[in-house]
Write a protein that holds these residues in place. Structure first.
Motif, PDB file in Angstrom:
ATOM      1  N   PHE A  63       0.837  -1.203   0.000  1.00 36.57           N
ATOM      2  CA  PHE A  63       0.000   0.000   0.000  1.00 36.57           C
ATOM      3  C   PHE A  63       0.873   1.253   0.000  1.00 36.57           C
ATOM      4  CE2 PHE A  63      -3.101  -3.026   1.954  1.00 36.57           C
ATOM      5  CZ  PHE A  63      -4.120  -2.871   1.027  1.00 36.57           C
ATOM      6  N   LYS A  64       1.958   1.221   0.787  1.00 36.98           N
ATOM      7  CA  LYS A  64       2.869   2.366   0.834  1.00 36.98           C
ATOM      8  C   LYS A  64       3.562   2.577  -0.513  1.00 36.98           C
ATOM      9  CE  LYS A  64       2.393   3.586   5.150  1.00 36.98           C
ATOM     10  NZ  LYS A  64       1.826   4.915   5.511  1.00 36.98           N
ATOM     11  N   ALA A  65       3.963   1.489  -1.153  1.00 38.93           N
ATOM     12  CA  ALA A  65       4.620   1.606  -2.461  1.00 38.93           C
ATOM     13  C   ALA A  65       3.642   2.109  -3.519  1.00 38.93           C
ATOM     14  CB  ALA A  65       5.211   0.258  -2.871  1.00 38.93           C
ATOM     15  N   ASP A  66       2.358   1.715  -3.411  1.00 43.89           N
ATOM     16  CA  ASP A  66       1.347   2.240  -4.339  1.00 43.89           C
ATOM     17  C   ASP A  66       1.203   3.750  -4.185  1.00 43.89           C
ATOM     18  OD1 ASP A  66       0.794  -0.213  -5.447  1.00 43.89           O
ATOM     19  OD2 ASP A  66      -0.944  -0.619  -4.167  1.00 43.89           O
ATOM     20  N   ILE A  67       1.236   4.222  -2.938  1.00 42.97           N
ATOM     21  CA  ILE A  67       1.152   5.666  -2.701  1.00 42.97           C
ATOM     22  C   ILE A  67       2.363   6.370  -3.312  1.00 42.97           C
ATOM     23  CG2 ILE A  67       1.211   7.444  -0.900  1.00 42.97           C
ATOM     24  CD1 ILE A  67      -0.405   5.540   0.872  1.00 42.97           C
TER      25      ILE A  67
ATOM     26  N   ASN B  12      -9.738   5.986  -2.724  1.00 41.36           N
ATOM     27  CA  ASN B  12     -10.221   6.672  -1.525  1.00 41.36           C
ATOM     28  C   ASN B  12      -9.176   7.588  -0.904  1.00 41.36           C
ATOM     29  OD1 ASN B  12     -12.696   5.320  -1.678  1.00 41.36           O
ATOM     30  ND2 ASN B  12     -11.904   3.555  -0.527  1.00 41.36           N
ATOM     31  N   MET B  13      -7.980   7.639  -1.508  1.00 41.04           N
ATOM     32  CA  MET B  13      -6.897   8.443  -0.956  1.00 41.04           C
ATOM     33  C   MET B  13      -7.160   9.916  -1.175  1.00 41.04           C
ATOM     34  SD  MET B  13      -2.817   8.159  -1.856  1.00 41.04           S
ATOM     35  CE  MET B  13      -2.998   8.956  -3.452  1.00 41.04           C
ATOM     36  N   ARG B  14      -6.876  10.711  -0.155  1.00 36.61           N
ATOM     37  CA  ARG B  14      -7.057  12.164  -0.267  1.00 36.61           C
ATOM     38  C   ARG B  14      -5.683  12.825  -0.215  1.00 36.61           C
ATOM     39  NH1 ARG B  14     -12.192  13.376   3.822  1.00 36.61           N
ATOM     40  NH2 ARG B  14     -13.699  12.045   2.718  1.00 36.61           N
TER      41      ARG B  14
ATOM     42  N   GLN C 269      -4.006   8.514 -10.930  1.00 35.55           N
ATOM     43  CA  GLN C 269      -4.809   7.792 -11.915  1.00 35.55           C
ATOM     44  C   GLN C 269      -3.950   6.812 -12.709  1.00 35.55           C
ATOM     45  OE1 GLN C 269      -8.200   8.027 -11.908  1.00 35.55           O
ATOM     46  NE2 GLN C 269      -7.960   6.189 -13.184  1.00 35.55           N
ATOM     47  N   LYS C 270      -2.711   7.178 -12.984  1.00 37.25           N
ATOM     48  CA  LYS C 270      -1.817   6.252 -13.680  1.00 37.25           C
ATOM     49  C   LYS C 270      -1.587   4.995 -12.841  1.00 37.25           C
ATOM     50  CE  LYS C 270       0.797   9.779 -16.247  1.00 37.25           C
ATOM     51  NZ  LYS C 270       2.149  10.379 -16.465  1.00 37.25           N
TER      52      LYS C 270
END
Length: 295
Positions: free
Chosen positions: A226-230, A293-295, A239-240
């Motif tokens: 999840f951290k690497a996705d961020i 859902n990330m802000r 979006q990419k």
């Protein structure tokens, strides 16, 4: 098949080196390394627990190149290779890390991984399948994900966690073996040294505690994804990153990378029930939802 043989030979060599190291330590410092000795158990736990993990970390780039057949791009020859190297360079500079080596490995499945002993000594590799089936924007996001692993120090952190857990597994398994041995010994048993109860108890405890340790490491691995996705979203655009994960989701033939590279790949595998506990990656739909859902 050659990958499996190479991995097995490397692990065997590591175990031989660690065994010789323990023997030398015992002789130099007069430590009793026999089974059942607390000093021997502590030395065994530290050397085997941390030694194996750190040797694997130091050899990770070498192993990845040979086991996966990674072709490092030293002098880019094509427009695609030049774009890959420049994209990684730009993301590495933005993340404040040294320029990783960039490579391509042959696999029809879309995947990528990062490995290396430190933030400034890493390797980022992508599969040919990923380059063939993803757009440039999606590949950019995948590269950002892998750079995120490097910038977050995930390889070292996971090695430390694995080393600590390995150490505790070895210590507690031997202590359990001692308790089992004492429980089954008769009061008039005057034989010195551990009995069969110690070895059987330690062996069973090693297996059970090993499963628990693996479950903890895999939980941490999923958390890191999840951290690497961020990080990928920050470097390439949210979006990419979402589109790249959706592309992986649509690729039905997603396979885990072999060995320790699996934890630092982009795709991961599929699983249900108890298998989810031992997955290196969260389900792709959960990762997509987290980014949406990330802000």
């Amino acid at each position: 098949m050659m990958r499996i043989i190479l991995l097995a030979l490397t692990n065997f060599a590591v175990m031989v080196v660690l065994f010789i190291s323990m023997t030398i330590i015992g002789k130099l410092f007069g430590i009793d390394m026999s089974a059942g000795s607390m000093s021997g158990i502590l030395i065994l736990a530290v050397v085997m627990g941390f030694g194996g993990s750190f040797v694997s970390l130091l050899m990770s780039k070498w192993m990845a190149k040979r086991s996966m057949g990674v072709q490092v791009i030293e002098n880019p020859q094509t427009a695609q290779e030049r774009w890959l190297v420049e994209t990684v360079r730009r993301q590495a500079e933005k993340s404040g890390i040294g320029m990783p080596e960039v490579g391509i490995f042959y696999s029809p499945d879309p995947n990528a991984f990062a490995t290396g002993a430190s933030r400034n000594n890493a390797l980022v590799a992508v599969s040919q399948g990923l380059l063939d089936h993803m757009t440039a924007d999606e590949v950019e996001a995948v590269l950002g994900h892998e750079i995120g692993h490097v910038a977050n120090g995930d390889m070292v952190t996971q090695t430390l966690l694995q080393g600590v857990l390995n150490t505790f597994v070895i210590i507690f398994a031997r202590l359990i073996g001692m308790m089992v041995d004492n429980f089954f010994r008769s009061n008039n048993d005057e034989s010195s040294g551990p009995g069969i109860g110690y070895f059987v108890g330690s062996f069973i405890a090693d297996i059970l505690l090993g499963f628990l340790a693996t479950a903890i490491v895999m939980w941490f691995s999923r958390y890191r994804e999840f951290k690497a996705d961020i990080a990928g979203a920050d470097l390439a655009g949210r979006q990419k990153m979402i589109n790249a994960l959706k592309r992986l989701q649509s690729a039905h033939a997603v396979h885990d990378l072999p060995g320790e590279m699996a934890a630092f790949g982009i795709a991961g595998g599929l699983g249900d029930g108890l298998k989810k506990i031992f997955m290196t990656h969260p389900p792709l739909e959960d990762r997509i939802a987290a980014l949406e859902n990330m802000r």
